[in-house]
Design an enzyme around this catalytic site. Structure first.
Site, PDB file in Angstrom:
ATOM      1  N   ALA A  90       7.932  -5.908 -12.982  1.00 39.08           N
ATOM      2  CA  ALA A  90       8.752  -6.672 -12.034  1.00 39.08           C
ATOM      3  C   ALA A  90      10.149  -6.084 -11.980  1.00 39.08           C
ATOM      4  O   ALA A  90      10.559  -5.370 -12.901  1.00 39.08           O
ATOM      5  CB  ALA A  90       8.865  -8.135 -12.480  1.00 39.08           C
ATOM      6  N   SER A 132       7.916 -17.313 -14.768  1.00 38.45           N
ATOM      7  CA  SER A 132       9.215 -17.467 -15.430  1.00 38.45           C
ATOM      8  C   SER A 132       9.780 -18.879 -15.309  1.00 38.45           C
ATOM      9  O   SER A 132       9.619 -19.550 -14.277  1.00 38.45           O
ATOM     10  CB  SER A 132      10.197 -16.492 -14.779  1.00 38.45           C
ATOM     11  OG  SER A 132      11.518 -16.813 -15.107  1.00 38.45           O
ATOM     12  N   TYR A 168      15.146 -13.659  -7.286  1.00 39.48           N
ATOM     13  CA  TYR A 168      14.160 -13.392  -8.336  1.00 39.48           C
ATOM     14  C   TYR A 168      13.274 -14.630  -8.552  1.00 39.48           C
ATOM     15  O   TYR A 168      12.042 -14.534  -8.586  1.00 39.48           O
ATOM     16  CB  TYR A 168      14.880 -13.026  -9.647  1.00 39.48           C
ATOM     17  CG  TYR A 168      13.974 -13.006 -10.857  1.00 39.48           C
ATOM     18  CD1 TYR A 168      13.185 -11.901 -11.154  1.00 39.48           C
ATOM     19  CD2 TYR A 168      13.915 -14.111 -11.728  1.00 39.48           C
ATOM     20  CE1 TYR A 168      12.354 -11.890 -12.271  1.00 39.48           C
ATOM     21  CE2 TYR A 168      13.091 -14.106 -12.840  1.00 39.48           C
ATOM     22  CZ  TYR A 168      12.314 -12.992 -13.102  1.00 39.48           C
ATOM     23  OH  TYR A 168      11.483 -13.000 -14.204  1.00 39.48           O
ATOM     24  N   GLU A 214      12.674 -19.383 -14.644  1.00 42.12           N
ATOM     25  CA  GLU A 214      13.608 -19.327 -13.505  1.00 42.12           C
ATOM     26  C   GLU A 214      13.022 -20.030 -12.278  1.00 42.12           C
ATOM     27  O   GLU A 214      13.746 -20.381 -11.356  1.00 42.12           O
ATOM     28  CB  GLU A 214      13.949 -17.882 -13.159  1.00 42.12           C
ATOM     29  CG  GLU A 214      14.897 -17.208 -14.127  1.00 42.12           C
ATOM     30  CD  GLU A 214      16.309 -17.783 -14.090  1.00 42.12           C
ATOM     31  OE1 GLU A 214      16.930 -17.760 -13.021  1.00 42.12           O
ATOM     32  OE2 GLU A 214      16.781 -18.259 -15.139  1.00 42.12           O
ATOM     33  N   LEU A 255       2.961  -7.436 -16.061  1.00 41.54           N
ATOM     34  CA  LEU A 255       4.321  -7.662 -16.572  1.00 41.54           C
ATOM     35  C   LEU A 255       5.363  -6.920 -15.739  1.00 41.54           C
ATOM     36  O   LEU A 255       6.563  -7.138 -15.910  1.00 41.54           O
ATOM     37  CB  LEU A 255       4.424  -7.204 -18.033  1.00 41.54           C
ATOM     38  CG  LEU A 255       3.365  -7.722 -18.996  1.00 41.54           C
ATOM     39  CD1 LEU A 255       3.692  -7.296 -20.423  1.00 41.54           C
ATOM     40  CD2 LEU A 255       3.250  -9.236 -18.927  1.00 41.54           C
TER      41      LEU A 255
HETATM   42  P1  NDP Z   1      11.568  -5.468 -18.348  1.00 43.35           P
HETATM   43  O1  NDP Z   1      12.594  -5.441 -17.282  1.00 43.35           O
HETATM   44  O2  NDP Z   1      11.940  -5.031 -19.730  1.00 43.35           O
HETATM   45  O3  NDP Z   1      10.306  -4.564 -17.882  1.00 43.35           O
HETATM   46  C1  NDP Z   1       9.902  -4.512 -16.553  1.00 43.35           C
HETATM   47  C2  NDP Z   1       8.812  -3.469 -16.407  1.00 43.35           C
HETATM   48  O4  NDP Z   1       8.379  -3.406 -15.039  1.00 43.35           O
HETATM   49  C3  NDP Z   1       9.240  -2.031 -16.785  1.00 43.35           C
HETATM   50  O5  NDP Z   1       8.189  -1.415 -17.471  1.00 43.35           O
HETATM   51  C4  NDP Z   1       9.437  -1.380 -15.418  1.00 43.35           C
HETATM   52  O6  NDP Z   1       9.265   0.018 -15.430  1.00 43.35           O
HETATM   53  C5  NDP Z   1       8.301  -2.051 -14.644  1.00 43.35           C
HETATM   54  N1  NDP Z   1       8.427  -1.938 -13.194  1.00 43.35           N
HETATM   55  C6  NDP Z   1       9.478  -2.280 -12.429  1.00 43.35           C
HETATM   56  N2  NDP Z   1       9.230  -2.045 -11.127  1.00 43.35           N
HETATM   57  C7  NDP Z   1       7.963  -1.540 -11.068  1.00 43.35           C
HETATM   58  C8  NDP Z   1       7.143  -1.101 -10.006  1.00 43.35           C
HETATM   59  N3  NDP Z   1       7.557  -1.090  -8.745  1.00 43.35           N
HETATM   60  N4  NDP Z   1       5.897  -0.658 -10.307  1.00 43.35           N
HETATM   61  C9  NDP Z   1       5.473  -0.618 -11.573  1.00 43.35           C
HETATM   62  N5  NDP Z   1       6.219  -1.008 -12.639  1.00 43.35           N
HETATM   63  C10 NDP Z   1       7.452  -1.460 -12.382  1.00 43.35           C
HETATM   64  O7  NDP Z   1      10.972  -6.945 -18.381  1.00 43.35           O
HETATM   65  P2  NDP Z   1      10.404  -7.818 -19.612  1.00 43.35           P
HETATM   66  O8  NDP Z   1       9.533  -6.979 -20.449  1.00 43.35           O
HETATM   67  O9  NDP Z   1      11.532  -8.578 -20.229  1.00 43.35           O
HETATM   68  O10 NDP Z   1       9.538  -8.908 -18.833  1.00 43.35           O
HETATM   69  C11 NDP Z   1       8.169  -8.672 -18.492  1.00 43.35           C
HETATM   70  C12 NDP Z   1       7.769  -9.588 -17.356  1.00 43.35           C
HETATM   71  O11 NDP Z   1       7.931 -10.948 -17.736  1.00 43.35           O
HETATM   72  C13 NDP Z   1       8.590  -9.421 -16.067  1.00 43.35           C
HETATM   73  O12 NDP Z   1       7.716  -9.659 -14.984  1.00 43.35           O
HETATM   74  C14 NDP Z   1       9.634 -10.539 -16.154  1.00 43.35           C
HETATM   75  O13 NDP Z   1      10.061 -10.906 -14.872  1.00 43.35           O
HETATM   76  C15 NDP Z   1       8.794 -11.622 -16.823  1.00 43.35           C
HETATM   77  N6  NDP Z   1       9.525 -12.581 -17.600  1.00 43.35           N
HETATM   78  C16 NDP Z   1      10.336 -12.154 -18.622  1.00 43.35           C
HETATM   79  C17 NDP Z   1      10.966 -13.064 -19.435  1.00 43.35           C
HETATM   80  C18 NDP Z   1      11.855 -12.625 -20.548  1.00 43.35           C
HETATM   81  O14 NDP Z   1      12.613 -13.473 -21.075  1.00 43.35           O
HETATM   82  N7  NDP Z   1      11.797 -11.382 -20.989  1.00 43.35           N
HETATM   83  C19 NDP Z   1      10.776 -14.525 -19.241  1.00 43.35           C
HETATM   84  C20 NDP Z   1       9.868 -14.852 -18.161  1.00 43.35           C
HETATM   85  C21 NDP Z   1       9.268 -13.912 -17.384  1.00 43.35           C
HETATM   86  P3  NDP Z   1      10.493   1.033 -15.782  1.00 43.35           P
HETATM   87  O15 NDP Z   1      10.506   1.168 -17.274  1.00 43.35           O
HETATM   88  O16 NDP Z   1      10.062   2.282 -15.080  1.00 43.35           O
HETATM   89  O17 NDP Z   1      11.751   0.423 -15.241  1.00 43.35           O
HETATM   90  P1  GDR Z   2      18.179 -14.830 -17.348  1.00 43.79           P
HETATM   91  O1  GDR Z   2      18.743 -13.894 -18.532  1.00 43.79           O
HETATM   92  O2  GDR Z   2      18.999 -14.737 -16.118  1.00 43.79           O
HETATM   93  O3  GDR Z   2      17.977 -16.184 -17.937  1.00 43.79           O
HETATM   94  O4  GDR Z   2      16.783 -14.130 -17.021  1.00 43.79           O
HETATM   95  P2  GDR Z   2      20.173 -13.273 -18.816  1.00 43.79           P
HETATM   96  O5  GDR Z   2      20.144 -12.871 -20.243  1.00 43.79           O
HETATM   97  O6  GDR Z   2      20.563 -12.249 -17.814  1.00 43.79           O
HETATM   98  O7  GDR Z   2      21.174 -14.528 -18.611  1.00 43.79           O
HETATM   99  C1  GDR Z   2      21.114 -15.691 -19.410  1.00 43.79           C
HETATM  100  C2  GDR Z   2      22.337 -16.566 -19.167  1.00 43.79           C
HETATM  101  O8  GDR Z   2      23.500 -15.933 -19.715  1.00 43.79           O
HETATM  102  C3  GDR Z   2      24.578 -16.104 -18.796  1.00 43.79           C
HETATM  103  N1  GDR Z   2      25.564 -15.030 -18.983  1.00 43.79           N
HETATM  104  C4  GDR Z   2      25.336 -13.713 -18.803  1.00 43.79           C
HETATM  105  N2  GDR Z   2      24.213 -13.039 -18.462  1.00 43.79           N
HETATM  106  C5  GDR Z   2      24.283 -11.699 -18.381  1.00 43.79           C
HETATM  107  N3  GDR Z   2      23.183 -11.010 -18.070  1.00 43.79           N
HETATM  108  N4  GDR Z   2      25.456 -11.018 -18.591  1.00 43.79           N
HETATM  109  C6  GDR Z   2      26.617 -11.657 -18.932  1.00 43.79           C
HETATM  110  O9  GDR Z   2      27.666 -11.037 -19.121  1.00 43.79           O
HETATM  111  C7  GDR Z   2      26.559 -13.069 -19.047  1.00 43.79           C
HETATM  112  N5  GDR Z   2      27.458 -14.024 -19.370  1.00 43.79           N
HETATM  113  C8  GDR Z   2      26.856 -15.201 -19.329  1.00 43.79           C
HETATM  114  C9  GDR Z   2      23.911 -16.042 -17.423  1.00 43.79           C
HETATM  115  O10 GDR Z   2      24.766 -16.625 -16.444  1.00 43.79           O
HETATM  116  C10 GDR Z   2      22.650 -16.831 -17.677  1.00 43.79           C
HETATM  117  O11 GDR Z   2      22.917 -18.200 -17.494  1.00 43.79           O
HETATM  118  C11 GDR Z   2      15.908 -13.673 -18.049  1.00 43.79           C
HETATM  119  C12 GDR Z   2      15.112 -12.488 -17.474  1.00 43.79           C
HETATM  120  O12 GDR Z   2      14.359 -11.900 -18.515  1.00 43.79           O
HETATM  121  C13 GDR Z   2      14.162 -12.943 -16.375  1.00 43.79           C
HETATM  122  O13 GDR Z   2      13.311 -11.864 -15.992  1.00 43.79           O
HETATM  123  C14 GDR Z   2      13.310 -14.091 -16.934  1.00 43.79           C
HETATM  124  O14 GDR Z   2      12.419 -14.563 -15.958  1.00 43.79           O
HETATM  125  C15 GDR Z   2      14.200 -15.224 -17.437  1.00 43.79           C
HETATM  126  O15 GDR Z   2      15.036 -14.709 -18.455  1.00 43.79           O
HETATM  127  C16 GDR Z   2      13.388 -16.368 -18.040  1.00 43.79           C
END
Ligand code: NDP
Ligand code: GDR
Length: 322
Positions: free
Chosen positions: A80, A123, A147, A125, A78
């Site tokens: 990233a 994702s 990304y 994305e 997870l």
């Molecule tokens: P977060 O940003 O909340 O968590 C990311 C995690 O990755 C944190 O624990 C962070 O550690 C760790 N991390 C970052 N860089 C490194 C590194 N170099 N080595 C080891 N650990 C690292 O993400 P989410 O929990 O929301 O998402 C989990 C995964 O799912 C991610 O890969 C994201 O891209 C993917 N994803 C998320 C979605 C979503 O809607 N949430 C949708 C689709 C995919 P630290 O706490 O130290 O920063």
């Molecule tokens: P996303 O999530 O880019 O889909 O990636 P985010 O919540 O950042 O944006 C969703 C949408 O909202 C619009 N938006 C804004 N976004 C942010 N962050 N801040 C703002 O002020 C704002 N106003 C409008 C954005 O343009 C966008 O369209 C998340 C992450 O968790 C990724 O790691 C993951 O892979 C994808 O969801 C699925």
């Protein structure tokens, strides 16, 4: 008892997945990167039940060490650089961690414990400038951010290691999922936190980017269960996970502000600083394969999710200012 390693355990999904696996009786090992400050806010309630080990997706030998030491049954990758706008500012770092980091971890598994089952956090994305609506496992990718590009690489290297080395490696293509533990910069949490601050008189406005953007938003607690299910099957396969329903950022604002008796028009300011160099098109999932083969369904709907997030932020902030 099965042992699972979770990279990114300090993140939103890592914390929910750890809870889910502990409830199923797993030994949970969380890999965390070294930091000068503690980043355990999301897991402090379960810290005594899990093992924490240092490791970084940049560093091959730390990953080899983690796999060697625990010889896990399952690895959930997870970790990233997960914030899309940051990927334009730090494209190389995003590629190093979000793309190449996956190869480093797969190499460690291939060389040391190839029977480990591997989950890659892919994702929606990756669909970016979408080729069809809704998006399923067979929809071609067209990423629109560094990304998204990094995640496409990570997806294909996972598929490639499965096909080249017969690893049980799967890619879960998850649409946006949110919770009260979501990072403050993501739009759902930015809004729930902003609404709570305005309601409590701590702030007067909320600056956002594109209000017409639409997303397929679900609850993170539901989605981690799908990750686990993907590793329990007879053969490794990839799955799309989402709700199949989209809402706009504007609808999200309406819902969140009206929940506390306010009109979003009085507080939301559109700010070009939050627009992105390239946006994705209409991201909406077709989760029918997961519904059929994993028997997975999201339990919490959009309205309940947003109300939960606003309520939690109100509670947290009220305690802080008490
Ligand atoms: P977060 O940003 O909340 O968590 C990311 C995690 O990755 C944190 O624990 C962070 O550690 C760790 N991390 C970052 N860089 C490194 C590194 N170099 N080595 C080891 N650990 C690292 O993400 P989410 O929990 O929301 O998402 C989990 C995964 O799912 C991610 O890969 C994201 O891209 C993917 N994803 C998320 C979605 C979503 O809607 N949430 C949708 C689709 C995919 P630290 O706490 O130290 O920063
Ligand atoms: P996303 O999530 O880019 O889909 O990636 P985010 O919540 O950042 O944006 C969703 C949408 O909202 C619009 N938006 C804004 N976004 C942010 N962050 N801040 C703002 O002020 C704002 N106003 C409008 C954005 O343009 C966008 O369209 C998340 C992450 O968790 C990724 O790691 C993951 O892979 C994808 O969801 C699925």
């Amino acid at each position: 008892m099965s042992t699972a390693i979770i990279t990114g355990i300090t993140g939103q999904d890592g914390s929910y997945l750890a809870e889910c696996l502990l409830a199923k009786g797993y030994d949970v090992v969380g890999m965390v990167r070294r930091s000068s400050t503690v980043t355990f806010q999301r897991i402090k309630h379960i810290q005594d039940d899990i093992t924490i080990i240092q490791g970084d997706l940049h560093d091959q030998s730390s990953l080899v060490d983690v796999i060697e030491r625990y010889r896990p049954d399952e690895v959930y990758n997870l970790a990233a650089q997960s914030f899309v706008p940051t990927s334009w500012n730090q494209p190389v770092l995003t590629g190093e961690v979000t793309a190449l980091g996956v190869t480093r971890l797969l190499e460690a598994i291939r060389l040391i414990n190839p029977q480990t089952r591997f989950y890659q956090a892919s994702s929606s994305e990756m669909f970016g400038k979408v080729r069809e609506v809704p998006q399923s496992e067979s929809t071609p990718f067209y990423p629109r951010s560094p990304y998204g590009v990094a995640k496409v690489y990570a997806h294909w290297i996972t598929v490639n290691y499965r096909e080249s080395y017969d690893l049980y490696a799967v890619s879960g293509i998850l649409f946006n999922h949110e919770s009260p533990r979501r990072g403050l910069e993501f739009v759902t949490r930015k809004i729930s936190y902003g609404v709570a601050r305005i309601k409590l008189g701590l702030s007067k406005e909320l600056r956002l980017g594109n209000l017409e953007s639409r997303r397929d938003w679900g609850f993170a607690g539901d989605y981690v269960e799908a990750m686990r299910l993907m590793l329990q099957r007879g053969a490794p396969e990839d799955f799309v996970i989402g709700t199949g329903v989209t809402h706009s950022v504007r609808e999200l604002c309406e819902l969140a502000f009206s929940h506390v008796g306010l009109d979003y028009n009085d507080f939301v300011v559109q700010d070009p600083n939050f627009y992105r160099p390239a946006e994705v098109d209409l991201l909406v999932s077709d989760p029918s394969k997961a519904v059929k083969d994993l028997e997975w369904q999201p339990k919490i709907g959009f309205e309940e999710l947003i109300h939960m997030m606003v309520d939690e932020d109100l509670k947290r902030l009220a305690l802080e200012i008490d």
